[in-house]
Design a protein around this motif. Structure first.
Motif, short mmCIF file in Angstrom:
data_model
loop_
_atom_site.label_atom_id
_atom_site.label_comp_id
_atom_site.label_asym_id
_atom_site.label_seq_id
_atom_site.Cartn_x
_atom_site.Cartn_y
_atom_site.Cartn_z
N ASN A 155 72.42 19.29 -39.26
CA ASN A 155 71.80 20.61 -39.30
C ASN A 155 72.87 21.67 -39.37
O ASN A 155 74.06 21.39 -39.24
N ASN A 156 72.44 22.92 -39.50
CA ASN A 156 73.35 24.07 -39.41
C ASN A 156 73.00 24.84 -38.15
O ASN A 156 71.82 25.06 -37.86
N CYS A 157 74.01 25.27 -37.42
CA CYS A 157 73.81 26.03 -36.19
C CYS A 157 73.17 27.37 -36.52
O CYS A 157 73.62 28.09 -37.42
N ARG A 158 72.13 27.71 -35.79
CA ARG A 158 71.43 28.98 -35.99
C ARG A 158 72.31 30.17 -35.60
O ARG A 158 72.15 31.26 -36.11
N CYS A 159 73.23 29.93 -34.71
CA CYS A 159 74.08 31.00 -34.20
C CYS A 159 75.25 31.30 -35.14
O CYS A 159 75.45 32.43 -35.56
N CYS A 160 76.02 30.27 -35.49
CA CYS A 160 77.24 30.50 -36.28
C CYS A 160 77.16 29.97 -37.70
O CYS A 160 78.02 30.27 -38.52
N GLY A 161 76.15 29.15 -38.01
CA GLY A 161 75.97 28.64 -39.36
C GLY A 161 76.76 27.38 -39.69
O GLY A 161 76.64 26.86 -40.79
N ARG A 162 77.57 26.89 -38.76
CA ARG A 162 78.38 25.70 -39.02
C ARG A 162 77.51 24.45 -39.13
O ARG A 162 76.50 24.32 -38.46
N SER A 163 77.95 23.54 -39.97
CA SER A 163 77.28 22.26 -40.11
C SER A 163 77.60 21.40 -38.89
O SER A 163 78.71 21.43 -38.37
N MET A 164 76.62 20.62 -38.44
CA MET A 164 76.83 19.79 -37.25
C MET A 164 76.02 18.50 -37.36
O MET A 164 75.02 18.45 -38.06
N LYS A 165 76.47 17.49 -36.66
CA LYS A 165 75.79 16.20 -36.65
C LYS A 165 74.91 16.03 -35.41
O LYS A 165 74.04 15.18 -35.38
N GLU A 166 75.19 16.81 -34.38
CA GLU A 166 74.41 16.77 -33.16
C GLU A 166 73.84 18.16 -32.90
O GLU A 166 74.60 19.13 -32.86
N SER A 167 72.55 18.25 -32.72
CA SER A 167 71.87 19.54 -32.55
C SER A 167 71.35 19.68 -31.12
O SER A 167 70.99 18.69 -30.49
N HIS A 168 71.32 20.91 -30.66
CA HIS A 168 70.75 21.23 -29.36
C HIS A 168 69.64 22.26 -29.59
O HIS A 168 69.80 23.19 -30.38
N TYR A 169 68.55 22.09 -28.88
CA TYR A 169 67.43 23.01 -28.95
C TYR A 169 67.11 23.50 -27.54
O TYR A 169 67.31 22.77 -26.56
N ILE A 170 66.58 24.71 -27.46
CA ILE A 170 66.11 25.24 -26.19
C ILE A 170 64.59 25.12 -26.23
O ILE A 170 63.94 25.68 -27.11
N GLU A 171 64.04 24.38 -25.28
CA GLU A 171 62.59 24.22 -25.21
C GLU A 171 62.03 25.23 -24.22
O GLU A 171 62.27 25.15 -23.02
N LEU A 172 61.31 26.21 -24.74
CA LEU A 172 60.63 27.22 -23.93
C LEU A 172 59.15 26.88 -23.87
O LEU A 172 58.66 26.06 -24.66
N LYS A 173 58.44 27.52 -23.00
CA LYS A 173 56.99 27.32 -22.91
C LYS A 173 56.32 27.67 -24.24
O LYS A 173 55.36 27.02 -24.66
N SER A 174 56.84 28.66 -24.93
CA SER A 174 56.24 29.14 -26.18
C SER A 174 56.75 28.42 -27.42
O SER A 174 56.32 28.72 -28.52
N GLY A 175 57.70 27.50 -27.28
CA GLY A 175 58.20 26.76 -28.44
C GLY A 175 59.69 26.50 -28.37
O GLY A 175 60.36 26.84 -27.40
N LEU A 176 60.20 25.91 -29.43
CA LEU A 176 61.62 25.56 -29.52
C LEU A 176 62.44 26.66 -30.18
O LEU A 176 61.97 27.32 -31.10
#
Length: 127
Positions: A85-106
């Motif tokens: 994926n590409n990081c939403r913050c910096c745009g770099r390509s990555m092989k491992e992604s992290h998501y923040i799971e909130l009550k209203s969605g990811l």
């Protein structure tokens, strides 16, 4: 109060932040990196946060007043995924992604460095 999904995600993220005060610019920048790149929606999130009593303005800073709001607090989780994926913050390509799971969605995906810049340090104590 019922809000559109993007506004609710922004409010949930602000409630989840581990901060006592930030400048309006810092909050707007964090919302831009996490929830939306649209400045008009960021303005709506900030307005809703003030109306809900989540933040108050004093001396040019936004103070977080978590005890004053009536939103149900859902402690977010960090979800780790092995995917390209590409990081939403910096745009770099990555092989491992992290998501923040909130009550209203990811929110995400984020790289391991960027996820730690989003004022959610207390979530990493459990990892």
């Amino acid at each position: 109060m019922k809000h559109p999904k993007t506004i609710q995600k922004g409010l949930d993220y602000i409630v989840a932040m581990d901060a006592t005060e930030l400048s309006p610019f810092e909050i707007r920048e964090l919302l831009r990196k996490t929830v939306t790149k649209r400045f008009d929606v960021i303005d709506q999130i900030m307005l809703a946060a003030r109306k809900e009593g989540i933040i108050t303005d004093k001396d040019g800073m936004c103070h977080f007043t978590y005890e004053a709001h009536d939103l149900d607090f859902y402690k977010p989780k960090i979800i780790h995924s092995k995917e390209i994926n590409n990081c939403r913050c910096c745009g770099r390509s990555m092989k491992e992604s992290h998501y923040i799971e909130l009550k209203s969605g990811l929110l995400g995906p984020y790289g391991s460095t960027c996820i730690r810049k989003l004022y959610l340090d207390y979530l990493f104590e459990e990892l």
